[in-house]
Scaffold this motif. Structure first.
Motif, PDB file in Angstrom:
ATOM      1  N   GLY A 150     110.492  35.684  62.248  1.00 44.06           N
ATOM      2  CA  GLY A 150     109.779  35.266  63.414  1.00 44.06           C
ATOM      3  C   GLY A 150     108.423  34.933  63.355  1.00 44.06           C
ATOM      4  O   GLY A 150     108.024  34.282  64.223  1.00 44.06           O
ATOM      5  N   GLU A 151     107.608  35.733  62.699  1.00 47.24           N
ATOM      6  CA  GLU A 151     106.132  35.276  62.942  1.00 47.24           C
ATOM      7  C   GLU A 151     105.674  34.330  61.801  1.00 47.24           C
ATOM      8  O   GLU A 151     106.595  34.145  61.065  1.00 47.24           O
ATOM      9  N   ILE A 152     104.751  33.693  62.074  1.00 43.52           N
ATOM     10  CA  ILE A 152     104.146  32.554  61.154  1.00 43.52           C
ATOM     11  C   ILE A 152     102.662  33.128  60.579  1.00 43.52           C
ATOM     12  O   ILE A 152     101.875  33.645  61.306  1.00 43.52           O
ATOM     13  N   LEU A 153     102.443  33.030  59.437  1.00 42.09           N
ATOM     14  CA  LEU A 153     101.402  33.476  58.676  1.00 42.09           C
ATOM     15  C   LEU A 153     100.414  32.259  58.418  1.00 42.09           C
ATOM     16  O   LEU A 153     100.812  31.207  57.897  1.00 42.09           O
ATOM     17  N   TYR A 154      99.195  32.375  58.663  1.00 45.46           N
ATOM     18  CA  TYR A 154      98.400  31.519  58.619  1.00 45.46           C
ATOM     19  C   TYR A 154      97.269  31.871  57.679  1.00 45.46           C
ATOM     20  O   TYR A 154      96.731  33.088  57.649  1.00 45.46           O
ATOM     21  N   ARG A 155      96.967  31.168  56.669  1.00 51.23           N
ATOM     22  CA  ARG A 155      95.733  31.483  55.665  1.00 51.23           C
ATOM     23  C   ARG A 155      94.938  30.586  55.437  1.00 51.23           C
ATOM     24  O   ARG A 155      95.056  29.318  55.464  1.00 51.23           O
ATOM     25  N   PHE A 156      93.737  30.872  55.522  1.00 47.98           N
ATOM     26  CA  PHE A 156      92.466  29.972  55.491  1.00 47.98           C
ATOM     27  C   PHE A 156      91.815  30.100  54.073  1.00 47.98           C
ATOM     28  O   PHE A 156      91.250  31.332  53.781  1.00 47.98           O
ATOM     29  N   ALA A 157      91.604  28.881  53.567  1.00 48.28           N
ATOM     30  CA  ALA A 157      91.028  28.816  52.146  1.00 48.28           C
ATOM     31  C   ALA A 157      89.524  28.538  52.281  1.00 48.28           C
ATOM     32  O   ALA A 157      89.283  27.648  53.019  1.00 48.28           O
ATOM     33  N   ASP A 158      88.801  29.241  51.401  1.00 45.26           N
ATOM     34  CA  ASP A 158      87.561  28.664  51.406  1.00 45.26           C
ATOM     35  C   ASP A 158      87.373  27.502  50.538  1.00 45.26           C
ATOM     36  O   ASP A 158      88.215  27.003  49.890  1.00 45.26           O
ATOM     37  N   ASP A 159      86.105  26.752  50.761  1.00 43.33           N
ATOM     38  CA  ASP A 159      85.868  25.488  49.751  1.00 43.33           C
ATOM     39  C   ASP A 159      85.898  25.921  48.384  1.00 43.33           C
ATOM     40  O   ASP A 159      85.023  26.985  48.093  1.00 43.33           O
ATOM     41  N   VAL A 160      86.521  25.368  47.480  1.00 43.88           N
ATOM     42  CA  VAL A 160      86.724  25.591  46.191  1.00 43.88           C
ATOM     43  C   VAL A 160      85.590  25.257  45.452  1.00 43.88           C
ATOM     44  O   VAL A 160      84.895  26.384  44.812  1.00 43.88           O
ATOM     45  N   GLY A 161      84.784  24.257  45.493  1.00 42.35           N
ATOM     46  CA  GLY A 161      83.735  23.800  44.756  1.00 42.35           C
ATOM     47  C   GLY A 161      82.459  24.119  45.264  1.00 42.35           C
ATOM     48  O   GLY A 161      81.442  24.269  44.834  1.00 42.35           O
ATOM     49  N   GLY A 162      82.500  24.302  46.789  1.00 42.58           N
ATOM     50  CA  GLY A 162      81.525  24.562  47.395  1.00 42.58           C
ATOM     51  C   GLY A 162      80.354  23.450  47.576  1.00 42.58           C
ATOM     52  O   GLY A 162      79.299  23.670  48.002  1.00 42.58           O
ATOM     53  N   GLU A 163      80.900  22.161  47.223  1.00 44.67           N
ATOM     54  CA  GLU A 163      80.136  21.016  47.311  1.00 44.67           C
ATOM     55  C   GLU A 163      80.687  20.262  48.687  1.00 44.67           C
ATOM     56  O   GLU A 163      81.546  20.217  49.190  1.00 44.67           O
ATOM     57  N   GLU A 164      79.521  19.514  49.020  1.00 44.30           N
ATOM     58  CA  GLU A 164      79.654  18.945  50.546  1.00 44.30           C
ATOM     59  C   GLU A 164      80.364  17.687  50.222  1.00 44.30           C
ATOM     60  O   GLU A 164      80.087  17.073  48.958  1.00 44.30           O
ATOM     61  N   PRO A 165      81.186  17.000  51.096  1.00 45.28           N
ATOM     62  CA  PRO A 165      81.809  15.790  50.667  1.00 45.28           C
ATOM     63  C   PRO A 165      80.800  14.605  50.741  1.00 45.28           C
ATOM     64  O   PRO A 165      79.736  14.898  51.546  1.00 45.28           O
ATOM     65  N   GLU A 166      80.981  13.776  49.825  1.00 49.15           N
ATOM     66  CA  GLU A 166      80.078  12.753  49.707  1.00 49.15           C
ATOM     67  C   GLU A 166      79.908  11.703  50.792  1.00 49.15           C
ATOM     68  O   GLU A 166      81.001  11.397  51.637  1.00 49.15           O
ATOM     69  N   ASP A 167      78.742  11.194  51.275  1.00 50.32           N
ATOM     70  CA  ASP A 167      78.570  10.352  52.309  1.00 50.32           C
ATOM     71  C   ASP A 167      79.112   8.984  51.999  1.00 50.32           C
ATOM     72  O   ASP A 167      78.335   8.356  50.879  1.00 50.32           O
ATOM     73  N   SER A 168      79.927   8.335  52.648  1.00 51.46           N
ATOM     74  CA  SER A 168      80.620   6.984  52.430  1.00 51.46           C
ATOM     75  C   SER A 168      79.572   5.917  52.468  1.00 51.46           C
ATOM     76  O   SER A 168      79.701   4.811  52.067  1.00 51.46           O
ATOM     77  N   THR A 169      78.356   6.047  53.237  1.00 50.57           N
ATOM     78  CA  THR A 169      77.597   5.088  53.154  1.00 50.57           C
ATOM     79  C   THR A 169      76.581   4.862  52.226  1.00 50.57           C
ATOM     80  O   THR A 169      75.908   4.064  52.160  1.00 50.57           O
ATOM     81  N   GLU A 170      76.446   5.927  51.430  1.00 46.99           N
ATOM     82  CA  GLU A 170      75.481   5.882  50.124  1.00 46.99           C
ATOM     83  C   GLU A 170      76.041   4.839  49.139  1.00 46.99           C
ATOM     84  O   GLU A 170      77.314   4.743  48.865  1.00 46.99           O
ATOM     85  N   GLY A 171      75.275   4.273  48.621  1.00 48.80           N
ATOM     86  CA  GLY A 171      75.491   3.186  47.514  1.00 48.80           C
ATOM     87  C   GLY A 171      75.736   1.923  47.964  1.00 48.80           C
ATOM     88  O   GLY A 171      76.272   1.112  47.380  1.00 48.80           O
ATOM     89  N   ARG A 172      75.786   1.765  49.207  1.00 49.86           N
ATOM     90  CA  ARG A 172      75.851   0.123  49.871  1.00 49.86           C
ATOM     91  C   ARG A 172      74.509  -0.459  49.695  1.00 49.86           C
ATOM     92  O   ARG A 172      73.447  -0.245  49.707  1.00 49.86           O
TER      93      ARG A 172
END
Length: 105
Positions: free
Chosen positions: A83-105
């Motif tokens: 009846g319990e629910i297990l929550y697991r939190f994963a760390d960022d795998v690559g450790g890189e920040e997401p790219e900014d979508s405004t770059e390259g315009r």
């Protein structure tokens, strides 16, 4: 006999005192050093006794207290009750920040 008392006996007594303080393995300096080492070893022994007492208490609680054993199993193996629910939190795998979508315009 007068020269013996005035010259030789004080020299012999001085040599004996000098040897007692500075000479041999049973000198006063060596005695002080040995006492210091005994105090250090006593402190280390006290720390080890405290650690043994702590580990003995932990082993006793794991043997005799089912709640302690359950908590340990839940933490280490992620076990849950029905009846319990297990929550697991994963760390960022690559450790890189997401790219900014405004770059390259």
């Amino acid at each position: 006999m007068g020269i013996l008392r005035k010259l030789v006996l004080p020299v012999i007594a001085g040599a004996a005192v000098y040897y007692a303080v500075f000479g041999g393995e049973h000198s006063m300096i060596e005695l002080g050093s040995a006492r210091s080492r005994v105090k250090q070893e006593q402190r280390a022994l006290d720390l080890l006794r405290a650690e043994v007492d702590s580990l003995t208490a932990r082993a006793d609680s794991l043997r005799n207290d089912p709640l302690t054993l359950e908590r340990l199993v839940r933490e280490r193996h992620g076990m849950i009750r029905e009846g319990e629910i297990l929550y697991r939190f994963a760390d960022d795998v690559g450790g890189e920040e997401p790219e900014d979508s405004t770059e390259g315009r």
